[in-house]
Design an enzyme around this catalytic site. Structure first.
Site, PDB file in Angstrom:
ATOM      1  N   GLU A 200       0.803  -1.229   0.000  1.00 20.87           N
ATOM      2  CA  GLU A 200       0.000   0.000   0.000  1.00 20.87           C
ATOM      3  C   GLU A 200       0.838   1.284   0.000  1.00 20.87           C
ATOM      4  OE1 GLU A 200      -2.815  -0.347   3.189  1.00 20.87           O
ATOM      5  OE2 GLU A 200      -3.920  -1.976   2.226  1.00 20.87           O
ATOM      6  N   GLU A 284      -5.903  -8.130  -0.757  1.00 21.43           N
ATOM      7  CA  GLU A 284      -6.239  -7.922   0.652  1.00 21.43           C
ATOM      8  C   GLU A 284      -7.681  -7.451   0.701  1.00 21.43           C
ATOM      9  OE1 GLU A 284      -3.544  -5.808   3.253  1.00 21.43           O
ATOM     10  OE2 GLU A 284      -5.249  -4.975   4.366  1.00 21.43           O
TER      11      GLU A 284
END
Length: 806
Positions: A200, A284
């Site tokens: 991320e 995710e």
């Protein structure tokens, strides 16, 4: 007539009501209307929704459905569980035909920094110093592989040690670091199937191309790269502009493709992603409670493929093996918060996942024309069909999370698939009764490849021609508190491991050989500089242990600073905010090498208050000292080397865990942890056994009726005191009965109640046998043991007859 397995009548839902019923209803309607009652005509029975399971349908290959261990520390306590509970939990997570039966697992490449629910240790704290035995992820991957040799393994970094790229991730240092991690995996007999970049935190296209080249040249050509484990499908767009980047990537992985912590009702990808020819993953997803998240999980696993052609689904995380004060303490497939009791709970998420994973496997192919929304309406639910590599067996997974009523489904099997017996399993997601999860229902025998099934709202169903599915039967013991006293010398652990129950939340606290000429093993804070952080909050290193219910107690530990700075004991630690700078509810006793000390209070907003402070003799570096923090009601007491240095009063926190902490980049060692109720320790069995030099002859003391000069030397520290015998000869003939053992600390405080002895006088000889001290004494402790007695005919106390304990 087709066969139904809904427990009701066998009439087709499309059959009209019998003629006599229609005549009766019409007559009844006329009578009711005549009575002034409004008549509403009943809706006609709905036609069954037809679903064709066509083995000739095109579709993508399943990569796997599973979960993530990491991001971070969420699996920490699992390794500390006792048997058989530890194996029971592992079976529920990984064992085929038992529970969640995970097909793929992503693990964090530890970076010595908090990555949501804790910090995971790096394999390379400092450049070139690689240790492949650190942490618990290697163990967990090994246990997963032992249960399911076909499980796919993924590695991904969240944070990293600060030496990498001079605190810059997308550098050649990071590539070398990841390749070293792959080497560690090989040393553990593990094959890593997929490798990501930086979780991320965006992407550097050149870096990914260089990573691919490095993997190819260093023996890891089979490892597939996932990019970029961020939000959205931008990497597929980048590959349009940079084909070399596209060639380096095997999987486009996006996070929360259905929306962050959403109902997962709509899960699209992008045109460029779908047309790229790459595997697409919801790499995710989830972040929901282990029970309450089951509805979203049921939708997302199906709809990720239907909406966006995603062939991988990874729930975050795999398990909440963390204490309840840690962020996200009930997310995952299961919860395991008490290794000391063995208590755990398997969530509905695990059974919803099992409704896919127990009925398929990586390598199976989705059947596009046999997957979609029931009746073309999302609210009715969704279904996906997959076929096995033998082109005969198939499974269809159906979810009806949003349906308002039962629905009849009419199936027709074609395209070379088996038309044999169909097995049905279901989970009632709206129920909280374990008996309603993963239930084996009656088999169905198709007629000419056709069969029907009534599906109820709020369920997940799996219909399959395969066998081997099952529901685990292991049960959890009850919860219980972690009892005090609690002690740990850290000598029983291998170098590089984490001490039992000690959970890092920033930095890395690792068992090493003790320094400063001390034998045995100690805990050392290993992070020597600020890491490459993943969270926005930059807390200093700290680690926690224990029960949140601990209230009035003393935490004591030996501490040795390796460099200038400070170390801290933490008490009554409660909740913490992983985004805050100093983010923990609790009390700190801070001691520095220059002798300064302070008692502090801190909270999750980072509001730190100094409650008391001062200066004592310099602790220096490379020298061991004993530090203790006592909390009793609102009273806080700081002790250094047996001397009380300060007190404070505060009532912000009444209970919580203990912990170790240091300043940023400060390496320090900790040993002989003791947590005990009250201000003095209880009397457990000494560990290790005390060692006291033999007594020496005594002689009269000029200041008392009798005395001694015997010296007892403590050569090792222990809890529980020691047993010995002291004989005072030539005591004054005027001394008589009434002698009592007494003990005086170096600061003059008398604590006779801590001592026990059988004191007898015979003539001029006073003898103390079975002398025991219910406490803890460090090597070099200064204290005085003696007798308090009275003279004959005089009720006043006699002078102390003492022996010095040095």
């Amino acid at each position: 007539m087709t066969t139904r397995r809904d427990g009701g009548a066998s009439r087709r839902p499309t059959d009209p009501p019998p003629r006599r019923f229609r005549r009766w209803a019409a007559a009844a309607g006329l009578l009711l209307a005549a009575a002034g009652i409004q008549v509403v005509s009943p809706e006609p029975a709905q036609a069954a929704t037809g679903i064709t399971i066509n083995g000739s349908s095109g579709g993508r290959t399943l990569d796997g459905v599973g979960a993530i261990s990491g991001g971070g520390g969420n699996s920490r306590l699992l390794i500390d569980y006792p048997e058989p509970q530890r194996s029971d939990i592992l079976d529920y997570l990984f064992k085929p035909g038992y529970g969640a039966a995970m097909q793929i697992m992503k693990t964090e490449i530890g970076g010595d920094t908090n990555s949501t629910s804790g910090a995971e240790p790096s394999h390379e704290h400092t450049r070139g110093a690689i240790n492949c035995n650190r942490g618990y992820e290697w163990w967990l991957m090994g246990e997963a592989k032992a249960r399911n040799p076909n499980i796919k393994l993924v590695g991904l970094a969240w944070g990293a040690p600060g030496w990498i790229g001079n605190n810059t991730f997308f550098t050649n240092d990071a590539i070398d670091y990841l390749v070293a991690w792959l080497g560690c995996a090989t040393s553990h007999g593990l094959t890593i199937d997929y490798l990501g970049g930086w979780n991320e935190k965006g992407r550097d296209l050149t870096w990914y191309k260089n990573l691919r080249s490095a993997l190819n040249s260093r023996g890891y050509a089979a490892v597939k790269i996932v990019a970029s484990d961020d939000f959205g499908w931008g990497p597929a767009d980048d590959a349009q502009r940079d084909p070399a980047f596209g060639n380096a990537i095997a999987v486009y992985g996006s996070h929360y493709v259905c929306g962050y912590r959403s109902a997962q009702s709509s899960c699209p990808s992008s045109t460029n992603a779908i047309n790229s020819g790459k595997s697409l993953w919801a790499s995710e997803n989830g972040s929901d409670d282990y029970n309450a998240g089951a509805n979203a999980l049921a939708r997302g696993i199906n709809r990720g493929y239907i909406d966006g052609k995603m062939t991988g689904y990874l729930n975050w995380p795999v398990i909440a093996a963390i204490t309840p004060n840690v962020p996200w303490s009930t997310t995952g497939l299961a919860v395991a918060q008490q290794p000391w009791s063995g208590n755990y709970s398997i969530g509905k998420n695990a059974w919803v996942m099992g409704q896919t994973t127990q009925f398929s496997a990586p390598g199976w192919k989705y059947l596009d024309s046999s997957s979609g929304y029931i009746g073309g309406n999302r609210n009715n639910g969704s279904f996906v069909s997959l076929k096995s590599p033998n082109n005969s067996n198939y499974s269809t997974v159906i979810e009806t999370m949003d349906a308002g009523s039962a629905q009849d489904l009419q199936f027709n099997v074609t395209g070379g698939l088996s038309t044999g017996t169909v097995h049905v399993w279901s989970t009632n997601v709206r129920s909280n009764n374990q008996a309603d999860f993963f239930v084996k229902r009656s088999d169905i025998t198709p007629s000419n490849g056709s069969f029907s099934l009534t599906v109820q709202p709020g369920y997940v169903y799996s219909i399959t021609t395969t066998t081997g599915q099952g529901k685990g039967t292991a049960t959890s013991p009850a919860q219980r508190s972690l009892a005090l006293p609690y002690t740990d010398t850290f000598d029983s652990y291998q170098t590089g491991r984490e001490a039992k129950y000690l959970s890092d939340h920033q930095g890395s606290f690792e068992v090493v050989a003790c320094g400063a000429s001390r034998t045995g093993q100690c805990v050392r804070q290993m992070s020597e500089q600020a890491p490459i952080y993943w969270t926005d909050g930059h807390a200093e290193p700290f680690t926690l242990l224990g029960d949140l219910g601990w209230r009035d107690y003393t935490v004591s530990s030996d501490v040795m600073l390796e460099k200038s700075g400070y170390a801290q004991l933490i008490g009554r630690a409660g909740n913490y905010n992983h985004q805050g700078p100093q983010n923990l509810n609790g009390y700190y006793l801070r001691v520095a090498d220059n002798g300064s000390w302070s008692i502090r209070s801190n909270n999750t907003s980072g509001n730190q208050r100094t409650l008391a402070s001062g200066t004592t003799a310099a602790l220096g570096t490379g020298r061991w000292h004993n530090v203790a923090l006592t909390m009793s009601g609102s009273s806080l007491t700081a002790t250094i080397d047996g001397t009380i240095v300060g007190r404070a009063t505060d009532s912000a926190f009444s209970a919580g865990q203990i912990g170790y902490a240091t300043g940023q980049g400060v390496t320090a060692q900790f040993d002989n942890l003791k947590i005990y109720s009250g201000s003095v320790p209880p009397d457990p069995t000494p560990t290790p056994s005390p060692s006291v030099s033999p007594s020496v002859p005594v002689s009269p003391s000029p200041s008392g009726p009798g005395g001694c000069t015997a010296t007892y030397k403590v050569v090792s520290e222990w809890s529980g005191g020691f047993q010995s015998e002291i004989t005072v000869t030539n005591a004054s003939s005027g001394a008589s009965t009434g002698w009592q053992a007494a003990f005086t600390l170096a600061d003059g405080q008398q604590v006779s109640q801590s001592w026990n002895a059988d004191v007898k006088q015979s003539g001029s000889t006073v003898t103390a046998t079975n002398v025991s001290y219910n406490g803890t004494l460090a090597p070099g402790a200064s204290a005085t043991f003696g007798f308090l007695g009275s003279r004959t005919g005089n009720s006043t106390s006699a002078p102390t007859v003492s022996c010095t304990l040095s």
